[in-house]
Design a protein around this motif. Structure first.
Motif, mmCIF file in Angstrom:
data_model
loop_
_atom_site.group_PDB
_atom_site.id
_atom_site.type_symbol
_atom_site.label_atom_id
_atom_site.label_comp_id
_atom_site.label_asym_id
_atom_site.label_seq_id
_atom_site.Cartn_x
_atom_site.Cartn_y
_atom_site.Cartn_z
ATOM 1 N N GLY A 262 -8.112 0.080 -2.469
ATOM 2 C CA GLY A 262 -8.442 1.342 -3.107
ATOM 3 C C GLY A 262 -8.401 1.102 -4.601
ATOM 4 O O GLY A 262 -7.548 0.347 -5.079
ATOM 5 N N PHE A 263 -9.317 1.722 -5.338
ATOM 6 C CA PHE A 263 -9.406 1.421 -6.777
ATOM 7 C C PHE A 263 -9.127 2.682 -7.585
ATOM 8 O O PHE A 263 -9.841 3.687 -7.464
ATOM 9 C CB PHE A 263 -10.791 0.874 -7.099
ATOM 10 N N LEU A 264 -8.071 2.634 -8.354
ATOM 11 C CA LEU A 264 -7.732 3.739 -9.248
ATOM 12 C C LEU A 264 -8.236 3.365 -10.630
ATOM 13 O O LEU A 264 -7.749 2.421 -11.249
ATOM 14 C CB LEU A 264 -6.213 3.934 -9.253
ATOM 15 N N THR A 265 -9.257 4.091 -11.081
ATOM 16 C CA THR A 265 -9.934 3.696 -12.321
ATOM 17 C C THR A 265 -9.608 4.670 -13.444
ATOM 18 O O THR A 265 -8.970 5.702 -13.232
ATOM 19 C CB THR A 265 -11.462 3.642 -12.113
ATOM 20 N N GLY A 274 -16.534 -2.267 -6.983
ATOM 21 C CA GLY A 274 -15.962 -2.554 -5.679
ATOM 22 C C GLY A 274 -14.900 -1.561 -5.242
ATOM 23 O O GLY A 274 -14.731 -0.487 -5.829
ATOM 24 N N GLY A 275 -14.180 -1.962 -4.164
ATOM 25 C CA GLY A 275 -13.134 -1.116 -3.634
ATOM 26 C C GLY A 275 -13.597 -0.326 -2.416
ATOM 27 O O GLY A 275 -14.761 0.056 -2.321
ATOM 28 N N ALA A 276 -12.682 -0.109 -1.472
ATOM 29 C CA ALA A 276 -12.991 0.653 -0.263
ATOM 30 C C ALA A 276 -13.071 2.137 -0.572
ATOM 31 O O ALA A 276 -13.776 2.901 0.100
ATOM 32 C CB ALA A 276 -11.925 0.394 0.801
ATOM 33 N N LEU A 277 -12.339 2.563 -1.577
ATOM 34 C CA LEU A 277 -12.286 3.982 -1.959
ATOM 35 C C LEU A 277 -11.898 4.013 -3.430
ATOM 36 O O LEU A 277 -11.012 3.275 -3.851
ATOM 37 C CB LEU A 277 -11.215 4.681 -1.109
ATOM 38 N N LEU A 298 -2.604 8.506 -6.371
ATOM 39 C CA LEU A 298 -1.847 7.431 -5.709
ATOM 40 C C LEU A 298 -1.484 7.836 -4.281
ATOM 41 O O LEU A 298 -1.601 7.034 -3.346
ATOM 42 C CB LEU A 298 -0.579 7.098 -6.500
ATOM 43 N N HIS A 299 -1.045 9.096 -4.106
ATOM 44 C CA HIS A 299 -0.761 9.597 -2.758
ATOM 45 C C HIS A 299 -1.990 9.449 -1.874
ATOM 46 O O HIS A 299 -1.907 8.996 -0.735
ATOM 47 C CB HIS A 299 -0.394 11.085 -2.807
ATOM 48 N N GLU A 300 -3.152 9.846 -2.402
ATOM 49 C CA GLU A 300 -4.386 9.848 -1.616
ATOM 50 C C GLU A 300 -4.772 8.434 -1.188
ATOM 51 O O GLU A 300 -5.083 8.188 -0.024
ATOM 52 C CB GLU A 300 -5.482 10.478 -2.469
ATOM 53 N N LEU A 301 -4.736 7.491 -2.130
ATOM 54 C CA LEU A 301 -5.088 6.109 -1.793
ATOM 55 C C LEU A 301 -4.051 5.524 -0.834
ATOM 56 O O LEU A 301 -4.383 4.746 0.062
ATOM 57 C CB LEU A 301 -5.193 5.256 -3.058
ATOM 58 N N ASP A 302 -2.804 5.921 -1.018
ATOM 59 C CA ASP A 302 -1.734 5.414 -0.156
ATOM 60 C C ASP A 302 -1.924 5.893 1.288
ATOM 61 O O ASP A 302 -1.547 5.210 2.232
ATOM 62 C CB ASP A 302 -0.389 5.894 -0.707
ATOM 63 N N GLN A 303 -2.494 7.087 1.449
ATOM 64 C CA GLN A 303 -2.673 7.678 2.787
ATOM 65 C C GLN A 303 -3.971 7.219 3.455
ATOM 66 O O GLN A 303 -4.093 7.328 4.673
ATOM 67 C CB GLN A 303 -2.720 9.208 2.675
ATOM 68 N N ALA A 311 -5.557 -1.249 -6.321
ATOM 69 C CA ALA A 311 -5.798 -1.887 -7.612
ATOM 70 C C ALA A 311 -5.930 -0.792 -8.658
ATOM 71 O O ALA A 311 -6.507 0.260 -8.381
ATOM 72 C CB ALA A 311 -7.071 -2.724 -7.554
ATOM 73 N N VAL A 312 -5.371 -1.038 -9.843
ATOM 74 C CA VAL A 312 -5.422 -0.025 -10.900
ATOM 75 C C VAL A 312 -6.016 -0.633 -12.164
ATOM 76 O O VAL A 312 -5.617 -1.713 -12.601
ATOM 77 C CB VAL A 312 -4.018 0.533 -11.236
ATOM 78 N N MET A 313 -6.977 0.057 -12.722
ATOM 79 C CA MET A 313 -7.608 -0.377 -13.961
ATOM 80 C C MET A 313 -6.645 -0.178 -15.138
ATOM 81 O O MET A 313 -5.726 0.638 -15.054
ATOM 82 C CB MET A 313 -8.850 0.491 -14.169
ATOM 83 N N ALA A 314 -6.862 -0.909 -16.212
ATOM 84 C CA ALA A 314 -6.007 -0.771 -17.392
ATOM 85 C C ALA A 314 -6.072 0.644 -17.956
ATOM 86 O O ALA A 314 -7.119 1.279 -17.950
ATOM 87 C CB ALA A 314 -6.420 -1.782 -18.452
ATOM 88 N N VAL A 315 -4.928 1.103 -18.429
ATOM 89 C CA VAL A 315 -4.818 2.408 -19.097
ATOM 90 C C VAL A 315 -4.251 2.118 -20.485
ATOM 91 O O VAL A 315 -3.347 1.299 -20.613
ATOM 92 C CB VAL A 315 -3.873 3.342 -18.298
ATOM 93 N N PRO A 316 -4.778 2.747 -21.540
ATOM 94 C CA PRO A 316 -4.282 2.434 -22.883
ATOM 95 C C PRO A 316 -2.805 2.782 -23.067
ATOM 96 O O PRO A 316 -2.352 3.821 -22.602
ATOM 97 C CB PRO A 316 -5.157 3.286 -23.812
#
Ligand code: TXA
Ligand code: MG
Length: 336
Positions: A262-265, A274-277, A298-303, A311-316
């Motif tokens: 799962g990709f948190l962008t 990419g990423g499944a979700l 995060l809850h949503e991807l975890d479920q 995977a999480v993209m960079a955050v400033p």
């Protein structure tokens, strides 16, 4: 690993979730005064409340969360006067505190004599953490209860923090009888904790929902400092290192995601990576929006059953981004 698709809770396994009507708030206040537990909304995250003056009630919090008993609790009050009945707020910071409360700021200060707070809540420390939440339901509940209310986030210890009533129900189940519903937590990150015991050396114990630059605009420079309980200290072997953790492995600074992830962008450049979700914390790159979305996404991807890792993209690393990164680093820490 406990990665499971979201299943509806059996009728008797969950708490009652009640819209925060005046009647529900009165009932919740009575439960708190009787020593019971109630989950309630704040603007940061949902809290698991108990009367901070009753040992038995406070013990119930530690039990319901499975929380280590060496980790002290934040006490919630409706206004500055009620806070000053509990702690000595140094005159040098009073004006700033008046401007920042109610809001996502917790003060750690010396307890006043006869504050009456259970030693279980402070783990015997001479200091006390106090916060005045802004959420109208929290305000109404605190006034109706007429007692200082100890409240950590309303989740099992080590789990992701809850920003909706459903998150609370899923994490705590029947361990909490009643959840007052008050919508999605608007800020989405726990409060910023500031130690004002020594006004010449203000110490930031936890970055949080009030960005450091905003805090410093009101109070001048603050020192980043270790919390009283250093949750990464080897003396507490891994106990709290994975605070705020999802059940799936999480990696940071990802540029693209694998098919099983799962990709948190964050930001506008999140397509074709990419990423499944995929979930975007803020397509516009707005850090306040990202903070509000962090735990829910995060809850949503975890479920999600199709997601095996996150995977999480960079955050400033600036403003609220620093508090977001603090939570993400903890979430990525190895589990005990
Ligand atoms: O936004 C929030 O602060 C939420 C909502 C529900 O209000 N509450 C929350 O509580 O995050 P909790 O229990 O997760 O955070 C309490 C933290 C402890 O981990 C500890 O680091 C710090 O507050 N703390 C409490 N009492 C302290 C004290 N006397 N000295 C230093 N730190 C203290
Ligand atoms: Mg917590």
């Amino acid at each position: 690993m406990s990665a499971q698709p979201e299943a509806p809770l059996p009728q008797n396994a969950g708490p009652r979730i009640a819209a925060a009507s005046p009647a529900a708030i009165a009932e919740a206040a009575a439960m708190l005064r009787a020593g019971g537990l109630v989950a309630f909304p704040t603007e940061t995250v949902y809290g698991l409340g108990a009367d901070a003056t009753q040992d038995g009630a406070v013990a119930g919090i530690f039990q319901a969360k499975g929380r280590p008993t060496f980790n002290p609790l934040i006490v919630h009050v409706p206004d500055l006067d009620a806070a000053q009945a509990l702690i000595d707020i140094p005159p040098a910071v009073l004006d700033a505190v008046l401007s920042l409360w109610p809001g996502p700021l917790t003060l750690v200060a010396n307890q006043r004599p006869n504050a009456g707070i259970s030693r279980l809540a402070t783990v015997g420390l001479p200091t006390l953490a106090v916060r005045v939440p802004a959420h109208p339901v929290a305000q109404a509940l605190l006034r109706a209860a007429g007692r200082p209310i100890a409240a950590p986030s309303a989740n099992r210890s080590g789990n992701l923090s809850p920003t909706t009533p459903a998150h609370v129900a899923r994490s705590l189940g029947a361990a909490v009888p009643l959840v007052l519903a008050g919508g999605r937590a608007e800020v989405g990150l726990e409060s910023t904790i500031l130690d004002v015991t020594d006004p010449a050396h203000l110490r930031l114990l936890r970055p949080g929902g009030l960005a450091r630059d905003v805090l410093e605009r009101f109070l001048g420079p603050v020192e980043r400092s270790k919390p009283v309980i250093d949750d990464r200290a080897p003396s507490a072997p891994g106990q709290l290192a994975s605070h705020y953790a999802p059940s799936k492995p999480l990696r940071l600074d990802a540029v693209a995601a694998e098919p099983h992830e799962g990709f948190l962008t964050f930001g506008p450049d999140a397509f074709n990576r990419g990423g499944a979700l995929r979930r975007n914390l803020s397509a516009e790159g707005d850090l306040a929006e990202a903070a509000a979305n962090l735990f829910a996404m995060l809850h949503e991807l975890d479920q999600a059953p199709e997601v095996q890792a996150i995977a999480v993209m960079a955050v400033p690393d600036e403003g609220l981004g620093s508090a977001i990164l603090d939570r993400l680093r903890r979430a990525a820490a190895p589990r005990p």
